[in-house]
Design an enzyme around this catalytic site. Structure first.
Site, PDB file in Angstrom:
ATOM      1  N   LYS A  47       9.713   0.904  -8.423  1.00  0.00           N
ATOM      2  CA  LYS A  47      10.250   2.244  -8.180  1.00  0.00           C
ATOM      3  C   LYS A  47      11.726   2.297  -8.575  1.00  0.00           C
ATOM      4  CE  LYS A  47       8.311   4.086  -4.517  1.00  0.00           C
ATOM      5  NZ  LYS A  47       8.105   4.066  -3.047  1.00  0.00           N
ATOM      6  N   ARG A  59      13.158   4.410   0.726  1.00  0.00           N
ATOM      7  CA  ARG A  59      11.835   4.193   0.126  1.00  0.00           C
ATOM      8  C   ARG A  59      11.596   2.724  -0.218  1.00  0.00           C
ATOM      9  NH1 ARG A  59      11.779   7.960  -5.041  1.00  0.00           N
ATOM     10  NH2 ARG A  59       9.534   7.909  -4.650  1.00  0.00           N
ATOM     11  N   GLY A 119       1.132   3.388  -1.070  1.00  0.00           N
ATOM     12  CA  GLY A 119       0.837   3.713   0.323  1.00  0.00           C
ATOM     13  C   GLY A 119       0.826   2.522   1.268  1.00  0.00           C
ATOM     14  N   MET A 158       3.385   0.334   1.958  1.00  0.00           N
ATOM     15  CA  MET A 158       4.602   0.114   2.730  1.00  0.00           C
ATOM     16  C   MET A 158       5.197   1.461   3.116  1.00  0.00           C
ATOM     17  SD  MET A 158       6.141  -3.148   0.830  1.00  0.00           S
ATOM     18  CE  MET A 158       6.152  -2.332  -0.709  1.00  0.00           C
ATOM     19  N   ARG A 183       5.698   5.366 -13.026  1.00  0.00           N
ATOM     20  CA  ARG A 183       5.185   3.995 -13.125  1.00  0.00           C
ATOM     21  C   ARG A 183       3.987   4.015 -14.052  1.00  0.00           C
ATOM     22  NH1 ARG A 183       3.219   4.319  -6.955  1.00  0.00           N
ATOM     23  NH2 ARG A 183       1.861   6.085  -7.237  1.00  0.00           N
ATOM     24  N   HIS A 190     -24.989 -18.633  -3.707  1.00  0.00           N
ATOM     25  CA  HIS A 190     -26.254 -18.380  -4.406  1.00  0.00           C
ATOM     26  C   HIS A 190     -26.422 -16.893  -4.681  1.00  0.00           C
ATOM     27  CE1 HIS A 190     -30.631 -17.542  -4.529  1.00  0.00           C
ATOM     28  NE2 HIS A 190     -30.651 -18.633  -5.276  1.00  0.00           N
ATOM     29  N   ARG A 241     -31.569 -22.193 -17.148  1.00  0.00           N
ATOM     30  CA  ARG A 241     -31.940 -23.060 -16.024  1.00  0.00           C
ATOM     31  C   ARG A 241     -33.442 -23.004 -15.860  1.00  0.00           C
ATOM     32  NH1 ARG A 241     -28.512 -19.347 -14.102  1.00  0.00           N
ATOM     33  NH2 ARG A 241     -26.359 -19.908 -13.572  1.00  0.00           N
ATOM     34  N   ARG A 245     -31.482 -26.541 -19.960  1.00  0.00           N
ATOM     35  CA  ARG A 245     -31.219 -27.666 -19.071  1.00  0.00           C
ATOM     36  C   ARG A 245     -32.513 -28.094 -18.401  1.00  0.00           C
ATOM     37  NH1 ARG A 245     -27.459 -26.648 -14.006  1.00  0.00           N
ATOM     38  NH2 ARG A 245     -29.324 -25.585 -13.267  1.00  0.00           N
ATOM     39  N   GLU A 266     -20.514 -33.060 -15.595  1.00  0.00           N
ATOM     40  CA  GLU A 266     -20.277 -32.410 -14.300  1.00  0.00           C
ATOM     41  C   GLU A 266     -19.953 -33.409 -13.205  1.00  0.00           C
ATOM     42  OE1 GLU A 266     -23.725 -30.129 -13.194  1.00  0.00           O
ATOM     43  OE2 GLU A 266     -25.084 -31.549 -14.132  1.00  0.00           O
ATOM     44  N   SER A 294     -21.725 -29.954 -22.408  1.00  0.00           N
ATOM     45  CA  SER A 294     -21.424 -28.680 -21.773  1.00  0.00           C
ATOM     46  C   SER A 294     -20.792 -28.996 -20.418  1.00  0.00           C
ATOM     47  CB  SER A 294     -22.703 -27.860 -21.604  1.00  0.00           C
ATOM     48  OG  SER A 294     -22.401 -26.652 -20.950  1.00  0.00           O
ATOM     49  N   GLY A 319     -20.130 -28.594 -16.911  1.00  0.00           N
ATOM     50  CA  GLY A 319     -20.671 -27.849 -15.766  1.00  0.00           C
ATOM     51  C   GLY A 319     -19.567 -27.776 -14.735  1.00  0.00           C
ATOM     52  N   THR A 320     -18.707 -26.792 -14.879  1.00  0.00           N
ATOM     53  CA  THR A 320     -17.483 -26.801 -14.073  1.00  0.00           C
ATOM     54  C   THR A 320     -17.720 -26.470 -12.604  1.00  0.00           C
ATOM     55  OG1 THR A 320     -17.055 -24.569 -14.883  1.00  0.00           O
ATOM     56  CG2 THR A 320     -15.904 -26.369 -15.975  1.00  0.00           C
ATOM     57  N   ASN A 321     -18.899 -25.933 -12.254  1.00  0.00           N
ATOM     58  CA  ASN A 321     -19.167 -25.730 -10.816  1.00  0.00           C
ATOM     59  C   ASN A 321     -19.272 -27.079 -10.119  1.00  0.00           C
ATOM     60  OD1 ASN A 321     -19.350 -23.034 -11.365  1.00  0.00           O
ATOM     61  ND2 ASN A 321     -21.576 -22.932 -11.244  1.00  0.00           N
ATOM     62  N   ASP A 322     -20.186 -27.930 -10.605  1.00  0.00           N
ATOM     63  CA  ASP A 322     -20.339 -29.240  -9.980  1.00  0.00           C
ATOM     64  C   ASP A 322     -19.138 -30.125 -10.248  1.00  0.00           C
ATOM     65  OD1 ASP A 322     -22.609 -28.959  -8.535  1.00  0.00           O
ATOM     66  OD2 ASP A 322     -23.973 -29.667 -10.090  1.00  0.00           O
ATOM     67  N   CYS A 353     -20.405 -24.113 -19.035  1.00  0.00           N
ATOM     68  CA  CYS A 353     -21.464 -23.250 -18.523  1.00  0.00           C
ATOM     69  C   CYS A 353     -21.316 -22.960 -17.031  1.00  0.00           C
ATOM     70  CB  CYS A 353     -22.829 -23.838 -18.824  1.00  0.00           C
ATOM     71  SG  CYS A 353     -23.104 -25.425 -18.040  1.00  0.00           S
ATOM     72  N   TYR A 411     -17.103 -23.047 -27.085  1.00  0.00           N
ATOM     73  CA  TYR A 411     -17.631 -21.810 -26.522  1.00  0.00           C
ATOM     74  C   TYR A 411     -17.586 -21.815 -24.999  1.00  0.00           C
ATOM     75  CZ  TYR A 411     -21.942 -24.325 -25.359  1.00  0.00           C
ATOM     76  OH  TYR A 411     -22.839 -25.202 -24.814  1.00  0.00           O
TER      77      TYR A 411
HETATM   78  P1  ADP Z   1       5.020   5.761  -1.914  1.00  0.00           P
HETATM   79  O1  ADP Z   1       5.488   4.470  -2.498  1.00  0.00           O
HETATM   80  O2  ADP Z   1       4.095   5.603  -0.770  1.00  0.00           O
HETATM   81  O3  ADP Z   1       4.563   6.714  -2.977  1.00  0.00           O
HETATM   82  P2  ADP Z   1       7.545   7.136  -1.945  1.00  0.00           P
HETATM   83  O4  ADP Z   1       8.761   6.356  -1.666  1.00  0.00           O
HETATM   84  O5  ADP Z   1       7.266   7.393  -3.385  1.00  0.00           O
HETATM   85  O6  ADP Z   1       6.323   6.425  -1.239  1.00  0.00           O
HETATM   86  O7  ADP Z   1       7.711   8.484  -1.140  1.00  0.00           O
HETATM   87  C1  ADP Z   1       6.699   9.242  -0.540  1.00  0.00           C
HETATM   88  C2  ADP Z   1       6.826  10.693  -0.927  1.00  0.00           C
HETATM   89  O8  ADP Z   1       8.096  11.216  -0.617  1.00  0.00           O
HETATM   90  C3  ADP Z   1       6.621  10.918  -2.406  1.00  0.00           C
HETATM   91  O9  ADP Z   1       5.867  12.072  -2.604  1.00  0.00           O
HETATM   92  C4  ADP Z   1       8.008  11.095  -2.918  1.00  0.00           C
HETATM   93  O10 ADP Z   1       8.021  11.876  -4.071  1.00  0.00           O
HETATM   94  C5  ADP Z   1       8.708  11.795  -1.755  1.00  0.00           C
HETATM   95  N1  ADP Z   1      10.123  11.499  -1.776  1.00  0.00           N
HETATM   96  C6  ADP Z   1      10.697  10.287  -1.743  1.00  0.00           C
HETATM   97  N2  ADP Z   1      12.034  10.375  -1.862  1.00  0.00           N
HETATM   98  C7  ADP Z   1      12.330  11.674  -1.957  1.00  0.00           C
HETATM   99  C8  ADP Z   1      13.550  12.403  -2.106  1.00  0.00           C
HETATM  100  N3  ADP Z   1      14.721  11.774  -2.193  1.00  0.00           N
HETATM  101  N4  ADP Z   1      13.485  13.742  -2.174  1.00  0.00           N
HETATM  102  C9  ADP Z   1      12.287  14.372  -2.091  1.00  0.00           C
HETATM  103  N5  ADP Z   1      11.103  13.748  -1.950  1.00  0.00           N
HETATM  104  C10 ADP Z   1      11.113  12.398  -1.882  1.00  0.00           C
HETATM  105 MG    MG Z   2       5.484   7.295  -4.516  1.00  0.00          MG
HETATM  106 MG    MG Z   3     -24.690 -28.686 -11.928  1.00  0.00          MG
END
Ligand code: ADP
Ligand code: MG
Ligand code: MG
Length: 937
Positions: free
Chosen positions: A26, A96, A105, A107, A386, A502, A616, A672, A799, A818, A820-823, A885, A905
């Protein structure tokens, strides 16, 4: 430690997009956008190094950081002509989280920080909107209390309900008979009037005081320190830890913390907030795609309280009708009302600016971007960019189209698609927009979605499937005796067992959905008990699922849903074929498949397999008629009796091989000879034993005695593999005859055959010399009988560690190896994969293994054995053909190792073949760029 704070604002930034490690995704994105001249509210990033130092010091901010932060706030103040903590020109900020890899979502983020009673009044005055200021304030208290002070959100529900009732009374709405949800619909947050909000704020503060024994902090700096700590703390919250484990994100990375001036999307109808993708994240189609909400702040779009509107009019840029961004459902293609509410219709100028910004960003980053934006009184601000997450299907389409647009090279396109993600394309998948009820989570053992009635035994699965019912076979774990039920079922769910159990291996081979190791379920007496958990991993409830109840599996994510969830069928697109052609052109490793039946062989070939690396033969013994003959063979007293029973099996085996050779015309087929210990073919429980005794006319006691005779303390290291042939050569003789006869028969029909006979579990030259003489003797006899010769190669599996060490001697007898990397993994590590479930998780968690060594090759140990086997084998026999294999043959990171090791292979389950082709291409490109100058990207 370098500098702690990176500032961005006023068209300049200390950091840039390259600094994700330090600034998090971010922070790096905000810095880069600022540099590009894109409107971004100014702010600064506290680095991941500070986060790690914070943890190292037992959760204390390093000395000096607070002063640097105060100075950075000072810069913000002069840039914006506002003051943090001043009622006259209040500066509010968001705090943030943001790690190196995006963890949406997972953290915490706190908005509207810097308010107290006095400043809220100031904000009201300055914006001329009291309702807005008070709403921002009460939201801030709620989030801050929840995230920083540990007073959970739901403690405030009742207060909010009271505020709604108060507002309802003022609005003249009769609230007496409404429940909470109905009340919220009648009186949404936006209708809370200033008086109700003021009362609510007071009540919230009282709740905080009651719960923590301290008043809510009024000092903006006290608020800021609390929030920064909470963001750092959120790196180690439960859901973030679970997410990291799922996505292989190291604990040591830490999160950065961004402090950014607030912009307000809730300042009236000429404001708003939204999210956008530069291309459609579910189909990959090239069109600007997204959702927005007028008069709303940040989280409102994703929270799903109000249904967001589309950004573009439906006519614009094509319509695909794919699922919504937030799970709120399809936003496109409905036209009419949606068109009128679209940002394009509501604020055409802002929309045009946004379209330009998204195009700039996609061109700059040369990949699909996911954007967050806010509009404050018709002014656009970008808050995040991102690389956009996408489905496997979209990944393929975007990569291929971007290559054709000239944005990236073909090689980059190959590198852009995560091989594992194309697995989804080959199987039906859960309809992303469908409502669903989560039941439990297990391991994503074999991808694909499947819905069906629950059954608890293989026989029952077969019976109901015979009546045309779709069934899901649910077992504590599966064994070879369950094969027929697995075949009949749409999907398989097990309570125990890992990714190479299995159930998992067989399901992947069959291309069937499987969720394994689902510890929340327990199966007994014809029903399954499911423990339900909350977000923090605490059990909340138990429910019972009975035979015949419907469940849905998503084997790609390891999720189990209650009831039937709609699925969408697999569809191989033109872009997929194209990408595969590009991949095949650069890859060196051949890709074969593990296939036991003509049907699997055909599937594998359709997916591009260039031969069979492991057929097999024992799986062929479990069909009803055959298992009978097999058991007669095991129970026979002398060699003559064994030969009589084996004679019955011969035509079945030959028939299977004929089918497989025909499907694989012109390609090598490695078969085999019998590998598992014989007791696997006898029933172990009393009831089945009695049944068998009746059917065979053999006293049950004799059967029990035989079972006792065959019982082993450690079957994995017991009487199995070529050891069976040393004591009873007639089994391998029969199999060799079936193979050579089948090869002659198919060759006689004018079809090219390339049989390769493979001896399992050898570790001495003598074992190979004996079995080779046996196979060659049979072959010569068959050639004489048929009056024709075919080329039959003789080789062995490697193996056991000893086999790798004496590979030079083994290569004197064997024309191919061949691995046999499991065994080989089991025996090199001395870990039984069937028992590893109890501790392997802890090993990975403690960092002893980076990954499960049964999924991802242990390059340092097992890999070294592979290299020793390669060197000593090839020294003795130049040009010795080398393959793999084990399950690792379909694992991208292991494939990268096998490429570097120069093997010929890999072989994997049929549905994994395209994944392996792509992974092999990526491995070849990586190897090339490590030799020459690095490829772009
Ligand atoms: P997450 O990583 O969970 O997406 P964000 O840090 O991006 O959390 O923020 C959550 C929400 O708050 C997002 O919709 C973001 O655009 C909004 N937000 C974060 N900082 C600001 C800001 N400075 N002004 C307005 N909205 C913000
Ligand atoms: Mg965000
Ligand atoms: Mg075997």
């Amino acid at each position: 430690m370098g500098r702690s704070i990176y500032f961005f604002g006023g068209g300049q930034a200390d950091g840039d997009a390259q600094q994700k490690e330090l600034l998090g995704g971010k922070g790096a994105g905000l810095a880069e956008m600022t540099r590009l001249g894109i409107p971004v509210p100014p702010g600064f990033t506290v680095t991941t190094e500070v986060c790690n130092a914070y943890y190292a010091a037992g959760k204390a901010l390093p000395a000096g950081v607070e002063d640097e932060i105060r100075a950075a706030i000072g810069r913000l103040e002069s840039l914006l002509d506002a003051r943090f903590g001043s009622p006259e020109a209040p500066l509010l900020v968001s705090v943030r989280s943001g790690a190196r890899a995006s963890m949406p979502g997972m953290m915490d983020t706190i908005l509207n920080l810097g308010l107290n009673d006095e400043i809220a009044r100031g904000l009201a005055k300055r914006t001329g909107c009291e309702r807005f200021a008070l709403d921002a304030y009460r939201r801030f208290i709620l989030t801050y209390a929840d995230i920083v002070l540990g007073v959970p959100r739901d403690r405030f529900e009742e207060a909010l309900g009271r505020a709604r009732k108060q507002a309802a009374a003022r609005l003249g709405v009769d609230a007496t008979r409404l429940n909470a949800a109905e009340l919220e619909r009648k009186v949404p947050d936006s209708l809370l009037d200033p008086e109700s909000l003021a009362a609510l704020i007071q009540r919230q503060k009282d709740i905080v005081l009651g719960a923590t024994g301290r008043p809510f902090p009024d000092d903006p700096y006290a608020q800021l320190w609390g929030a920064i700590r909470a963001v750092f703390d959120s790196w180690k919250n439960h859901r973030a830890q679970v997410y990291r484990k799922m996505h292989d994100i190291p604990e040591a990375w830490g999160t950065a913390c961004n402090v950014q001036a607030m912009v307000f999307g809730n300042l009236g109808d000429d404001s708003g907030t939204g999210v956008a993708f530069t291309r459609d994240p579910s189909t990959g189609e090239r069109r600007f795609y997204g959702e927005w909400l007028p008069n709303a702040q940040g989280e409102d779009v994703v929270a799903g309280v109000r249904t967001p509107h589309p950004l573009s009019k439906s006519g614009a840029g094509g319509v695909s009708g794919a699922g919504g961004v937030s799970g709120a459902g399809g936003v496109s293609g409905t036209g009419g009302v949606d068109d009128a509410c679209s940002l394009e219709a509501q604020m055409p100028d802002v929309y045009a600016e946004l379209v330009e910004v998204q195009a700039t960003l996609e061109r700059h980053f040369r990949d699909m971007q996911d954007l967050e934006f806010t509009i404050q009184q018709k002014k656009l601000f970008l808050l995040q960019c991102r690389t956009g997450k996408r489905t496997g299907r979209a990944a393929v389409r975007i990569a291929v189209e971007m290559a054709k647009e000239g944005l990236i090279s073909q090689r980059e396109a190959i590198l852009r698609v995560e091989p594992g993600s194309i697995d989804q394309l080959l199987h039906p998948s859960i309809d992303p927009s469908a409502p669903k009820k989560l039941l439990a989570r297990g391991l994503p053992a074999s991808p694909g979605a499947a819905t069906g009635q629950v059954v608890f035994s293989a026989d029952e699965a077969e019976r109901r499937a015979g009546q045309g019912k779709a069934v899901i076979l649910v077992r504590s774990e599966t064994s070879p005796e369950d094969i027929h039920g697995m075949k009949a079922a749409r999907g398989i769910l097990t309570a125990r067992g890992g990714m190479t159990s299995h159930a998992a291996v067989v399901a992947r081979g069959m291309g069937k959905s499987c969720v394994a190791g689902c510890s929340a379920i327990s199966v007994s007496q014809g029903q399954m008990a499911v423990t339900l958990y909350d977000d923090h991993g605490h059990p909340t409830d138990t429910i019972t699922v009975k035979a015949g109840d419907l469940i849905t599996l998503d084997g790609g994510t390891g999720t189990v849903y209650l009831g039937a969830v709609p699925t969408v069928p697999a569809a191989l697109s033109g872009e997929f074929e194209e990408l595969m052609v590009w991949a095949d052109a650069v890859r060196r490793l051949r890709v074969r498949s593990n296939a036991d039946t003509p049907h699997d062989a055909r599937t594998a070939r359709n997916f591009g397999a260039e031969g069979i690396g492991l057929c097999r033969t024992e799986h062929m013994f479990f069909d009803e008629e055959r298992i009978q003959a097999m058991r007669e063979m095991i129970l026979a007293d002398g060699e003559a009796g064994r030969r009589r029973a084996l004679a019955k099996l011969l035509p079945f085996q030959r028939g299977d091989f004929v089918g497989v050779f025909r499907e694989m015309a012109g390609l090598p087929v490695t078969i085999r000879l019998l590998d598992p210990p014989l007791h696997e073919f006898l029933p172990q429980d009393e009831a089945q034993l009695h049944q068998l005794s009746k059917a065979m006319g053999v006293p049950a006691q004799d059967l029990s005695r035989k079972n006792e005779e065959l019982a082993e303390y450690n079957p994995m290291l017991g009487h199995r593999g070529c050891r069976l042939a040393i004591t009873s050569p007639e089994i391998y003789e029969m199999q060799a005859r079936a193979i050579v006869e089948a090869a002659c028969e198919v060759a006689a029909a004018g079809i090219e055959v390339e049989p390769e006979i493979m001896i399992p579990l050898s570790m001495t030259r003598r074992e190979l010399a004996i079995t080779r003489a046996l196979v060659e003797g049979v072959a010569e006899k068959v050639f004489a009988e048929k009056g024709r010769r075919v080329d039959v190669r003789f080789g062995t599996m490697i193996e056991l560690p000893r086999a790798a060490l004496v590979a030079g001697e083994l290569a004197e007898e064997a024309e191919f190896f061949s691995f046999g990397t499991n065994d080989l993994t089991q025996t090199a590590l001395g870990i039984s994969r069937d028992d590893a479930g109890r501790f392997l998780g802890a090993y990975v968690e403690a960092g002893i293994f980076a990954r499960d060594p049964f999924q991802s090759l242990d390059a340092a140990g097992v890999g070294e054995l592979v290299e020793i086997g390669r060197d000593r084998g090839r020294a003795a026999r130049p040009g010795l053909k080398l393959g793999v294999c084990g399950e690792h043959g379909g694992d991208p990171s292991s494939i990268a190792f096998f490429e570097r090791a120069g093997l010929d292979y890999v072989s994997c389950s049929p549905f994994r073949v395209p994944v392996a082709r792509l992974a092999a291409a990526q491995a070849a490109l990586a190897a090339e760029s490590s030799r020459g100058p690095r490829a772009t990207d």
